[in-house]
Design a protein around this motif. Structure first.
Motif, short mmCIF file in Angstrom:
data_model
loop_
_atom_site.label_atom_id
_atom_site.label_comp_id
_atom_site.label_asym_id
_atom_site.label_seq_id
_atom_site.Cartn_x
_atom_site.Cartn_y
_atom_site.Cartn_z
N HIS A 130 0.83 -1.20 0.00
CA HIS A 130 0.00 0.00 0.00
C HIS A 130 0.87 1.26 0.00
O HIS A 130 0.59 2.22 -0.73
CB HIS A 130 -0.91 -0.01 1.23
CG HIS A 130 -1.76 1.22 1.36
ND1 HIS A 130 -2.82 1.49 0.52
CD2 HIS A 130 -1.69 2.27 2.24
CE1 HIS A 130 -3.37 2.64 0.86
NE2 HIS A 130 -2.71 3.14 1.90
N TRP A 131 1.93 1.26 0.81
CA TRP A 131 2.81 2.42 0.91
C TRP A 131 3.42 2.77 -0.44
O TRP A 131 3.57 3.95 -0.79
CB TRP A 131 3.91 2.13 1.94
CG TRP A 131 4.78 3.30 2.27
CD1 TRP A 131 5.99 3.61 1.72
CD2 TRP A 131 4.50 4.33 3.23
NE1 TRP A 131 6.48 4.76 2.28
CE2 TRP A 131 5.59 5.23 3.20
CE3 TRP A 131 3.44 4.57 4.10
CZ2 TRP A 131 5.63 6.35 4.02
CZ3 TRP A 131 3.49 5.69 4.92
CH2 TRP A 131 4.59 6.56 4.87
N LEU A 132 3.78 1.74 -1.20
CA LEU A 132 4.42 1.94 -2.50
C LEU A 132 3.44 1.88 -3.67
O LEU A 132 3.85 2.00 -4.82
CB LEU A 132 5.51 0.87 -2.70
CG LEU A 132 6.67 0.89 -1.71
CD1 LEU A 132 7.54 -0.35 -1.89
CD2 LEU A 132 7.50 2.16 -1.87
N ASN A 133 2.18 1.68 -3.36
CA ASN A 133 1.15 1.49 -4.38
C ASN A 133 1.55 0.40 -5.37
O ASN A 133 1.43 0.55 -6.59
CB ASN A 133 0.81 2.78 -5.13
CG ASN A 133 -0.49 2.64 -5.93
OD1 ASN A 133 -1.40 1.90 -5.53
ND2 ASN A 133 -0.58 3.34 -7.04
N ALA A 134 2.05 -0.70 -4.84
CA ALA A 134 2.31 -1.88 -5.66
C ALA A 134 0.98 -2.57 -5.95
O ALA A 134 0.04 -2.48 -5.14
CB ALA A 134 3.25 -2.83 -4.94
N PRO A 135 0.85 -3.26 -7.07
CA PRO A 135 -0.41 -3.94 -7.37
C PRO A 135 -0.83 -4.96 -6.32
O PRO A 135 -2.01 -5.22 -6.14
CB PRO A 135 -0.13 -4.61 -8.72
CG PRO A 135 0.90 -3.74 -9.36
CD PRO A 135 1.77 -3.29 -8.22
N GLY A 136 0.15 -5.56 -5.62
CA GLY A 136 -0.21 -6.53 -4.60
C GLY A 136 0.98 -6.89 -3.73
O GLY A 136 2.14 -6.63 -4.08
N PRO A 137 0.72 -7.49 -2.56
CA PRO A 137 1.80 -7.82 -1.62
C PRO A 137 2.77 -8.87 -2.15
O PRO A 137 3.91 -8.95 -1.68
CB PRO A 137 1.06 -8.31 -0.38
CG PRO A 137 -0.30 -8.72 -0.86
CD PRO A 137 -0.60 -7.81 -2.01
N ALA A 138 2.35 -9.70 -3.12
CA ALA A 138 3.25 -10.71 -3.66
C ALA A 138 4.43 -10.10 -4.40
O ALA A 138 5.39 -10.81 -4.74
CB ALA A 138 2.48 -11.66 -4.59
#
Length: 401
Positions: A76-84
């Protein structure tokens, strides 16, 4: 009126150092920690430590949930598509080595790896050594007088043989935000992989990985007001699939017999062995703390302090500022004064600044310098810290001159 930090009381280490007569101005090396992080660290150990991902018992399940919650918070902090797409390593340095070994099979003799002249050793040596192992060419992008990567020369040096570009987002010596959008575009035009060193940049502002568009982004917990022993590697899904496994041990495999093994994909496939569980969980608490702050207020505070720092250095004769720093730090030398002598006298007066080559030895050599002093700021610093620094600096320079 002195510029004060409304968050200073949240950092027991800063208050403890102040009580010891120490003024801490070395946050670019490592940041002090908020009480929320310390509470989480103690809470994990005092509440019953357990290993993650493997045990079916309640302590193991609880630790796993907290551990994986931090992965989700980082996504969320990096606005990645997902935690994987978030891999935990033991440091940013380990993350760069993971990439250098994990991508090694992608390159052939004569291919070019491109870095810049300002890179930290952590984003220089893994690629340098990979080039030596595989017969690759290491191309170094020069800087302009402001401390920015020269885009005109970059456009000439990033070419058809370029297979990877690895550059810093924010220089730990020069304090300059680099023109990543243009640099990444040049690399993508050649279908090259892109790696961004965000160890300094991630601390100042929120950075959107989907907008940035790099293949890999590396940062470090201990600079982001978290514990040491944790590095973070973000990778785009298709880029992660190009990595070969490089460390082997427990948890990172699906099946093994005595002669062969099948390994997990990212992220767990690149987290062999017991990870830094307590530190990862505590990093989650640091992220929660930071998320609760007013980002605009933090940025304004850091900008005002940085202006005071630059103005104070400019007002003193014989000081040469390195580059044109944008945020949080300033590196400088003083005419006819050795940086180590000056650092020693500052230390004797309780001023904690960094001196030397700052893990960027080739950069300092290119500037004709053996070393420099660096003052770096955290959100807990205030104008009183800078007043004490400048008073100590004036006294030291009077003695040395």
């Amino acid at each position: 009126m002195l510029l004060t930090s409304p968050w200073r009381a949240d950092f027991p280490g800063i208050l403890a150092l102040e009580a010891q007569g120490q003024t801490y101005l070395d946050s670019a090396a490592t940041a002090q920690k908020p009480q929320a992080m310390l509470n989480a660290l103690l809470g994990y150990y005092a509440g019953g430590a357990a290993n993650v991902h493997r045990a079916q018992h309640l302590p193991g399940e609880r630790a796993t949930r907290a551990f994986e919650a931090t992965r989700e918070k980082l996504a969320h902090w990096l606005n990645a598509p997902g935690p994987a797409q978030i891999i935990f390593t033991r440091s940013a340095t380990e993350a760069f080595n993971l990439l250098a070994y994990g991508l090694e099979s992608q390159f052939q003799a004569g291919d070019e790896l491109v870095i810049s002249a300002l890179e930290h050793h952590a984003n220089l040596l893994p690629w340098q050594q990979l080039a030596l192992r595989r017969g690759l060419k290491l191309v170094v992008l020069p800087l302009n007088e402001s401390g920015l990567i020269d885009l005109t020369q970059a456009a000439q040096l990033i070419g058809p043989r370029t297979r990877l570009l690895a550059v810093s987002q924010l220089s730990n010596v020069l304090g300059c935000w680099q023109p990543l959008d243009r640099l990444l575009a040049l690399a993508k035009a050649q279908n090259a992989l892109t790696v961004v060193d965000g160890a300094q940049g991630v601390v100042h502002g929120r950075h959107d990985m989907q907008t940035l568009g790099c293949d890999f982004y590396v940062c470090s917990s201990h600079k982001l007001y978290g514990p040491d022993g944790v590095g973070i590697l973000y990778g785009r899904e298709d880029a992660l699939q190009r990595l070969q496994h490089w460390q082997f041990g427990g948890e990172m495999l699906v099946h093994t017999d005595y002669q062969s093994a099948q390994f997990r994909p990212a992220p767990l496939g690149f987290e062999a062995g017991t990870p830094p569980i307590a530190s990862v969980i505590a990093l989650g608490a640091s992220l929660d703390y930071l998320a609760g702050l007013d980002n605009a207020a933090v940025a304004a505070h850091e900008a005002a302090l940085h202006t005071q720092l630059l103005d104070g250095l400019a007002a003193r004769e014989g000081i040469r500022l390195l580059g044109e720093p944008h945020v949080a730090l300033a590196s400088f030398v003083v005419e006819d004064v050795h940086n180590a002598d000056l650092a020693h006298l500052l230390t004797e007066q309780g001023i904690a600044v960094r001196a030397g080559h700052h893990c960027a030895m080739p950069l300092l050599q290119s500037l004709g310098l053996a070393g420099a002093l660096r003052v770096s700021l955290g959100l807990y610093n205030d104008a009183g810290d800078l007043q004490r620094f400048f008073a100590a600096l004036d006294q030291a320079l009077e003695l040395l001159r």
